[in-house]
Motif scaffolding. Structure first.
Motif, PDB file in Angstrom:
ATOM      1  N   UNK A 176       0.838  -1.206   0.000  1.00  0.00           N
ATOM      2  CA  UNK A 176       0.000   0.000   0.000  1.00  0.00           C
ATOM      3  C   UNK A 176       0.872   1.255   0.000  1.00  0.00           C
ATOM      4  N   UNK A 177       0.451   2.243  -0.762  1.00  0.00           N
ATOM      5  CA  UNK A 177       1.148   3.526  -0.764  1.00  0.00           C
ATOM      6  C   UNK A 177       0.710   4.335   0.449  1.00  0.00           C
ATOM      7  N   UNK A 178       1.403   5.425   0.702  1.00  0.00           N
ATOM      8  CA  UNK A 178       1.061   6.282   1.842  1.00  0.00           C
ATOM      9  C   UNK A 178      -0.368   6.812   1.718  1.00  0.00           C
ATOM     10  N   UNK A 179      -0.737   7.266   0.535  1.00  0.00           N
ATOM     11  CA  UNK A 179      -2.080   7.821   0.340  1.00  0.00           C
ATOM     12  C   UNK A 179      -3.150   6.746   0.537  1.00  0.00           C
ATOM     13  N   UNK A 180      -2.855   5.519   0.088  1.00  0.00           N
ATOM     14  CA  UNK A 180      -3.822   4.430   0.272  1.00  0.00           C
ATOM     15  C   UNK A 180      -3.992   4.094   1.754  1.00  0.00           C
ATOM     16  N   UNK A 181      -2.888   4.070   2.496  1.00  0.00           N
ATOM     17  CA  UNK A 181      -2.964   3.778   3.928  1.00  0.00           C
ATOM     18  C   UNK A 181      -3.741   4.867   4.652  1.00  0.00           C
ATOM     19  N   UNK A 182      -3.488   6.120   4.294  1.00  0.00           N
ATOM     20  CA  UNK A 182      -4.234   7.226   4.926  1.00  0.00           C
ATOM     21  C   UNK A 182      -5.726   7.103   4.652  1.00  0.00           C
ATOM     22  N   UNK A 183      -6.068   6.714   3.444  1.00  0.00           N
ATOM     23  CA  UNK A 183      -7.478   6.540   3.091  1.00  0.00           C
ATOM     24  C   UNK A 183      -8.101   5.381   3.866  1.00  0.00           C
ATOM     25  N   UNK A 184      -7.359   4.290   4.000  1.00  0.00           N
ATOM     26  CA  UNK A 184      -7.870   3.118   4.715  1.00  0.00           C
ATOM     27  C   UNK A 184      -7.992   3.387   6.224  1.00  0.00           C
ATOM     28  N   UNK A 185      -7.118   4.229   6.757  1.00  0.00           N
ATOM     29  CA  UNK A 185      -7.227   4.586   8.172  1.00  0.00           C
ATOM     30  C   UNK A 185      -8.560   5.270   8.449  1.00  0.00           C
ATOM     31  N   UNK A 186      -8.960   6.144   7.533  1.00  0.00           N
ATOM     32  CA  UNK A 186     -10.264   6.802   7.681  1.00  0.00           C
ATOM     33  C   UNK A 186     -11.403   5.813   7.478  1.00  0.00           C
TER      34      UNK A 186
END
Length: 342
Positions: free
Chosen positions: A1-11
């Protein structure tokens, strides 16, 4: 997962990631709702098995870490402990700070991090603790598959730091810092390791002494707004005393008087009972939080070889007697290593 994908999944999953560094361990915790357990397990597996360590992100973290290191050096409350640690553990591995130094953080690379993570996950250095409301039987195969990259041997061994060579006398060291409006006093002295049965009465006794020290220095004599004693929680362990004051000599003198009084009179059963209530309240409150239980289970297994150590700790607290505390602390309250920042 990329950083942006992880940030999205955290939300999306209400996921929280908590990281901690310490002398005896490092930890990373993932928290989410039961219904998203498998999805977050997949994210955690990906982050730990194939981290990107992108140069851009590495530089952001590097700058933040260096800023934090410098901020501690500018803060006298932090600086005094850094200086005292350099003296106290000068011949021991604990002299190396878990947060690193400007020089080491400046030079670390993404490749260094990947190699170290691979070493940890393939050499019996990882304990995994999971607390969930989902029945384990239904998830066991998924957990084993997702975390199969962690190759461990049958017998997990605790890492024991080298012993500490204690100085057989009191020492007072002075250090200067410009523009201080008050002086800072920090002190360390050896106490039993957290793995030693004598640690619990030592910790309990120092909590009682802390209350006495505060009342003497703050309430009775008005020398400070803040003073305490406490027990650390390390394998190679120490107790501490701290006070900030403009009357350093008087504060240290009163500290010694309270210690001598304790050695003669010990503690009372009432002091023990009052403190038991505080310990029990804290224990049951923390036990209600899944993230706390998950961390504690892993920590207890790593340090004590027993994930259920906290329950035994509380049973031990329930049987605490004055003579036991007095006997243990009488062996510890000596060879004080003072650092005075002025």
């Amino acid at each position: 997962y990329s950083e942006s994908e992880i940030n999205s999944l955290m939300d999306k999953y209400g996921m929280r990631i908590i990281i901690e560094n310490n002398y005896d361990y490092s930890s990373i915790s993932f928290t989410t709702f039961n219904k998203y357990f498998n999805e977050v397990l997949d994210v955690a597996s990906d982050m730990l098995s194939a981290p990107l360590f992108a140069d851009k992100n590495l530089e952001i973290v590097r700058k933040r870490m260096i800023d934090n290191i410098k901020a501690k050096e500018d803060n006298p409350d932090e600086l005094i402990w850094l200086k005292l640690n350099d003296w106290f553990f000068r011949d021991h591995q604990y002299i190396s700070l878990p947060d690193g130094y400007v020089e080491t953080v400046s030079n670390i690379s993404g490749n260094d991090l990947k190699k170290h993570l691979e070493f940890l996950t393939t050499n019996n250095r990882v304990v995994i603790s999971i607390v969930t409301g989902i029945p384990l039987k239904s998830e066991e195969k998924i957990i084993n598959d997702k975390l199969s990259f962690m190759k461990t041997r049958e017998n997990w061994k605790k890492i024991i730091p080298s012993p500490y060579k204690e100085i057989g006398r009191d020492t007072i060291i002075y250090s200067d810092k410009e523009n201080l409006e008050t002086e800072y006093v920090a002190c360390k002295f050896m106490i039993p390791s957290v793995t030693d049965d004598k640690y619990i009465p030592a910790r309990f006794g120092l909590s009682i002494l802390s209350k006495r020290i505060y009342e003497t220095l703050r309430t009775k004599h008005g020398l400070t707004y803040f003073a305490y004693m406490a027990a650390s929680d390390k394998k190679v362990n120490y107790g501490v005393f701290y006070v900030s004051t403009t009357y350093t000599d008087s504060a240290i003198s009163l500290f010694r008087q309270e210690i001598n009084k304790f050695k003669k009179e010990g503690v009372t059963q009432k002091e023990i009972e009052d403190l038991k209530n505080i310990y029990e309240t804290s224990f049951y409150m923390n036990n209600e939080k899944s993230v706390e239980r998950s961390f504690t289970n892993g920590y207890n297994f790593m340090i004590y070889g027993d994930y259920n150590h906290n329950d035994k700790f509380m049973k031990r607290v329930g049987k605490m007697k004055p003579r036991e505390i007095t006997a243990v602390l009488n062996d510890c309250l000596k060879n004080y290593q003072f650092m005075i920042l002025k």
